[in-house]
Every structure is written in C-alpha cells, then in structure tokens.
Design a protein around this motif. Structure first.
Motif, PDB file in Angstrom:
ATOM      1  N   GLY A  90       0.808  -1.214   0.000  1.00  0.00           N
ATOM      2  CA  GLY A  90       0.000   0.000   0.000  1.00  0.00           C
ATOM      3  C   GLY A  90       0.833   1.253   0.000  1.00  0.00           C
ATOM      4  N   THR A  91       0.169   2.348  -0.303  1.00  0.00           N
ATOM      5  CA  THR A  91       0.836   3.642  -0.346  1.00  0.00           C
ATOM      6  C   THR A  91       1.284   4.092   1.039  1.00  0.00           C
ATOM      7  OG1 THR A  91      -1.307   4.746  -0.190  1.00  0.00           O
ATOM      8  CG2 THR A  91      -0.413   4.380  -2.406  1.00  0.00           C
ATOM      9  N   ASP A  92       0.764   3.422   2.085  1.00  0.00           N
ATOM     10  CA  ASP A  92       1.161   3.781   3.444  1.00  0.00           C
ATOM     11  C   ASP A  92       2.463   3.090   3.854  1.00  0.00           C
ATOM     12  OD1 ASP A  92       0.327   1.162   3.784  1.00  0.00           O
ATOM     13  OD2 ASP A  92      -1.057   1.592   5.425  1.00  0.00           O
ATOM     14  N   GLY A  93       3.079   2.337   2.909  1.00  0.00           N
ATOM     15  CA  GLY A  93       4.335   1.666   3.203  1.00  0.00           C
ATOM     16  C   GLY A  93       4.185   0.302   3.849  1.00  0.00           C
ATOM     17  N   HIS A  94       2.953  -0.105   4.119  1.00  0.00           N
ATOM     18  CA  HIS A  94       2.722  -1.414   4.722  1.00  0.00           C
ATOM     19  C   HIS A  94       2.607  -2.492   3.657  1.00  0.00           C
ATOM     20  CE1 HIS A  94       1.443   1.022   8.228  1.00  0.00           C
ATOM     21  NE2 HIS A  94       2.083   0.057   8.856  1.00  0.00           N
ATOM     22  N   HIS A  95       2.947  -3.700   4.057  1.00  0.00           N
ATOM     23  CA  HIS A  95       2.869  -4.869   3.189  1.00  0.00           C
ATOM     24  C   HIS A  95       2.257  -6.001   3.998  1.00  0.00           C
ATOM     25  CE1 HIS A  95       5.659  -2.846   0.457  1.00  0.00           C
ATOM     26  NE2 HIS A  95       6.324  -2.516   1.548  1.00  0.00           N
ATOM     27  N   ALA A  96       1.571  -6.892   3.306  1.00  0.00           N
ATOM     28  CA  ALA A  96       1.018  -8.075   3.971  1.00  0.00           C
ATOM     29  C   ALA A  96       1.121  -9.243   3.007  1.00  0.00           C
ATOM     30  CB  ALA A  96      -0.433  -7.842   4.371  1.00  0.00           C
ATOM     31  N   LEU A  97       1.258 -10.412   3.585  1.00  0.00           N
ATOM     32  CA  LEU A  97       1.350 -11.639   2.809  1.00  0.00           C
ATOM     33  C   LEU A  97       0.256 -12.587   3.286  1.00  0.00           C
ATOM     34  CD1 LEU A  97       3.119 -13.070   0.671  1.00  0.00           C
ATOM     35  CD2 LEU A  97       4.458 -13.993   2.564  1.00  0.00           C
ATOM     36  N   LEU A  98      -0.489 -13.148   2.336  1.00  0.00           N
ATOM     37  CA  LEU A  98      -1.545 -14.109   2.640  1.00  0.00           C
ATOM     38  C   LEU A  98      -1.323 -15.343   1.775  1.00  0.00           C
ATOM     39  CD1 LEU A  98      -3.019 -11.056   2.379  1.00  0.00           C
ATOM     40  CD2 LEU A  98      -4.920 -12.404   3.148  1.00  0.00           C
ATOM     41  N   SER A  99      -1.864 -16.447   2.213  1.00  0.00           N
ATOM     42  CA  SER A  99      -1.862 -17.631   1.368  1.00  0.00           C
ATOM     43  C   SER A  99      -3.209 -17.713   0.667  1.00  0.00           C
ATOM     44  CB  SER A  99      -1.627 -18.890   2.207  1.00  0.00           C
ATOM     45  OG  SER A  99      -2.765 -19.166   2.993  1.00  0.00           O
ATOM     46  N   TRP A 100      -3.238 -18.352  -0.501  1.00  0.00           N
ATOM     47  CA  TRP A 100      -4.503 -18.513  -1.216  1.00  0.00           C
ATOM     48  C   TRP A 100      -5.496 -19.277  -0.349  1.00  0.00           C
ATOM     49  CZ3 TRP A 100      -6.286 -16.186  -5.439  1.00  0.00           C
ATOM     50  CH2 TRP A 100      -7.531 -16.613  -5.915  1.00  0.00           C
ATOM     51  N   VAL A 142      -3.857  -2.972   5.310  1.00  0.00           N
ATOM     52  CA  VAL A 142      -3.021  -2.165   4.422  1.00  0.00           C
ATOM     53  C   VAL A 142      -3.891  -1.070   3.813  1.00  0.00           C
ATOM     54  CG1 VAL A 142      -1.571  -2.163   2.352  1.00  0.00           C
ATOM     55  CG2 VAL A 142      -1.518  -4.136   3.901  1.00  0.00           C
ATOM     56  N   SER A 143      -3.495   0.175   4.012  1.00  0.00           N
ATOM     57  CA  SER A 143      -4.236   1.315   3.461  1.00  0.00           C
ATOM     58  C   SER A 143      -3.685   1.686   2.092  1.00  0.00           C
ATOM     59  CB  SER A 143      -4.114   2.523   4.385  1.00  0.00           C
ATOM     60  OG  SER A 143      -4.716   2.246   5.622  1.00  0.00           O
ATOM     61  N   GLY A 144      -4.573   2.191   1.245  1.00  0.00           N
ATOM     62  CA  GLY A 144      -4.151   2.648  -0.075  1.00  0.00           C
ATOM     63  C   GLY A 144      -3.498   1.539  -0.878  1.00  0.00           C
ATOM     64  N   VAL A 145      -4.155   0.391  -0.967  1.00  0.00           N
ATOM     65  CA  VAL A 145      -3.569  -0.743  -1.702  1.00  0.00           C
ATOM     66  C   VAL A 145      -3.251  -0.292  -3.125  1.00  0.00           C
ATOM     67  CG1 VAL A 145      -3.992  -3.054  -2.621  1.00  0.00           C
ATOM     68  CG2 VAL A 145      -4.736  -2.478  -0.295  1.00  0.00           C
ATOM     69  N   ASP A 146      -1.978  -0.427  -3.510  1.00  0.00           N
ATOM     70  CA  ASP A 146      -1.585  -0.043  -4.865  1.00  0.00           C
ATOM     71  C   ASP A 146      -1.044  -1.211  -5.679  1.00  0.00           C
ATOM     72  OD1 ASP A 146       0.868  -0.290  -3.587  1.00  0.00           O
ATOM     73  OD2 ASP A 146       1.561   1.717  -4.092  1.00  0.00           O
ATOM     74  N   ALA A 147      -0.799  -2.357  -5.033  1.00  0.00           N
ATOM     75  CA  ALA A 147      -0.310  -3.522  -5.771  1.00  0.00           C
ATOM     76  C   ALA A 147      -0.690  -4.809  -5.056  1.00  0.00           C
ATOM     77  CB  ALA A 147       1.204  -3.447  -5.930  1.00  0.00           C
ATOM     78  N   ILE A 148      -1.126  -5.772  -5.848  1.00  0.00           N
ATOM     79  CA  ILE A 148      -1.389  -7.122  -5.351  1.00  0.00           C
ATOM     80  C   ILE A 148      -0.729  -8.071  -6.337  1.00  0.00           C
ATOM     81  CG2 ILE A 148      -3.103  -8.874  -4.802  1.00  0.00           C
ATOM     82  CD1 ILE A 148      -5.103  -6.599  -4.263  1.00  0.00           C
ATOM     83  N   ARG A 149       0.161  -8.904  -5.817  1.00  0.00           N
ATOM     84  CA  ARG A 149       0.859  -9.877  -6.652  1.00  0.00           C
ATOM     85  C   ARG A 149       0.481 -11.284  -6.208  1.00  0.00           C
ATOM     86  NH1 ARG A 149       4.502 -10.600 -10.319  1.00  0.00           N
ATOM     87  NH2 ARG A 149       5.829 -12.424 -10.280  1.00  0.00           N
ATOM     88  N   VAL A 150       0.036 -12.087  -7.159  1.00  0.00           N
ATOM     89  CA  VAL A 150      -0.295 -13.488  -6.906  1.00  0.00           C
ATOM     90  C   VAL A 150       0.867 -14.310  -7.436  1.00  0.00           C
ATOM     91  CG1 VAL A 150      -1.920 -15.348  -7.400  1.00  0.00           C
ATOM     92  CG2 VAL A 150      -2.765 -13.005  -7.088  1.00  0.00           C
ATOM     93  N   ASP A 151       1.458 -15.115  -6.565  1.00  0.00           N
ATOM     94  CA  ASP A 151       2.679 -15.841  -6.939  1.00  0.00           C
ATOM     95  C   ASP A 151       2.538 -17.316  -6.636  1.00  0.00           C
ATOM     96  OD1 ASP A 151       5.249 -16.743  -7.443  1.00  0.00           O
ATOM     97  OD2 ASP A 151       6.210 -15.082  -6.408  1.00  0.00           O
ATOM     98  N   GLY A 152       2.606 -18.124  -7.673  1.00  0.00           N
ATOM     99  CA  GLY A 152       2.543 -19.573  -7.534  1.00  0.00           C
ATOM    100  C   GLY A 152       3.897 -20.207  -7.781  1.00  0.00           C
ATOM    101  N   GLY A 153       4.965 -19.469  -7.549  1.00  0.00           N
ATOM    102  CA  GLY A 153       6.313 -19.932  -7.852  1.00  0.00           C
ATOM    103  C   GLY A 153       6.870 -20.948  -6.894  1.00  0.00           C
ATOM    104  N   TYR A 154       6.035 -21.571  -6.121  1.00  0.00           N
ATOM    105  CA  TYR A 154       6.506 -22.513  -5.113  1.00  0.00           C
ATOM    106  C   TYR A 154       6.221 -23.953  -5.515  1.00  0.00           C
ATOM    107  CZ  TYR A 154       7.001 -18.135  -2.878  1.00  0.00           C
ATOM    108  OH  TYR A 154       7.358 -16.842  -2.624  1.00  0.00           O
ATOM    109  N   ALA A 155       6.205 -24.216  -6.821  1.00  0.00           N
ATOM    110  CA  ALA A 155       5.903 -25.550  -7.336  1.00  0.00           C
ATOM    111  C   ALA A 155       6.944 -26.578  -6.896  1.00  0.00           C
ATOM    112  CB  ALA A 155       5.813 -25.524  -8.856  1.00  0.00           C
TER     113      ALA A 155
END
Length: 158
Positions: A90-100, A142-155
């Motif tokens: 987010g634009t507030d500098g915070h980041h969060a990680l979630l699992s699908w 997370v305030s002002g979410v500006d990016a969400i990346r979905v990553d399945g690179g853990y095959a």
C-alpha cells in the motif's frame, strides 16, 4: 466545505495493479472494484499504540477480485492453488502476505475485503484498504492498496 465537480475531476484517482501468475493482470480503481458484489464487515482491531479501534468497511471480497483475474492454477493438480501466495502493498508503506488457502472458500474462507469505504466514507482517491476481519490485531490492514501480486512460484515444494 464540499468540493466542486471540477475540483473532484482534477484530483488523481488511486489505482492498484494486479500482477503475477494471472491470466488477466489488470489495473483497477475503486470504481472498477464496485462492479463486484459488495460485502460489509464491522471490525475491531487491537492496536498496540491506540487501543481497540472499531470500523465499518464495505467492498468486494479479495477472493472474488483475484479469481476474476484467473490465477494460473494447474487444472491437472487438484490442490495446486494451495501453493499460491498473495503479496499486498500500500501507499502507506505497509505490506502483507496471505496464502490462497486463507481466502479460498474451500479452505479457510476468510472474508478478506478490499474495502472501498470506511465508516461510510469512500476511498476513491486513496485506494482500497485490505481488511482482514478475522485478525485480532490490525497489523495486516493495508491502506491505499496499490499492488497485489499473486505468486505460484513454489511448485518445487509440491
């Protein structure tokens, strides 16, 4: 004092980028996100610095928005979606990680929102807020979410 239409039109509109292992990456505004069904949540967060905070949020479920972008799950592997991670910034500098699995209705099914309003105030100019109603602490908010990346690179783990 209310803003004129000209003042509103001249102000930038927040946008978020959906990227990663998606068939349909996108750039979305709050206006685009209003096309999804809207859900409401009353949330209480325990903040270390300011005590308990109570808010009302409204917006689409993160799962529905990301499903619309068509994550690249392997249809041959029944549980392939379990290896996918979701990184939110987010634009507030915070980041969060979630699992699908946290947001998938077949697993934990947490009602995680991309809130478009807080306490009935629209977030069009500031961008959506990631809201995890099930979290006792608001640290993954997370305030002002500006990016969400979905990553399945853990095959390699599967």
């Amino acid at each position: 004092m209310s803003e004129s239409l000209a003042e509103r039109a001249s102000q930038p509109v927040a946008e978020l980028a959906l990227t990663g292992d998606l068939a349909h990456p996108a750039r979305l505004t709050v206006r685009h996100l209003r096309a999804w069904p809207q859900h409401r949540a009353r949330v209480s967060f325990e903040c270390a610095t300011s005590g308990v905070r109570h808010h009302r949020f409204e917006g689409p479920l993160l799962h529905e928005v990301l499903s619309g972008a068509a994550p690249a799950f392997d249809p041959v592997r029944r549980k392939d979606r379990l290896r996918f991670l979701i990184a939110v910034s987010g634009t507030d500098g915070h980041h969060a990680l979630l699992s699908w699995a946290e947001i998938d209705p077949d697993f934990a099914g947490a009602p995680v929102l991309l809130a478009l309003s807080i306490d009935s105030s629209p977030l069009d100019r500031w961008g959506p807020q990631l809201v995890l109603p099930q979290d006792r602490c608001g640290a993954r908010h997370v305030s002002g979410v500006d990016a969400i990346r979905v990553d399945g690179g853990y095959a390699a783990w599967a």
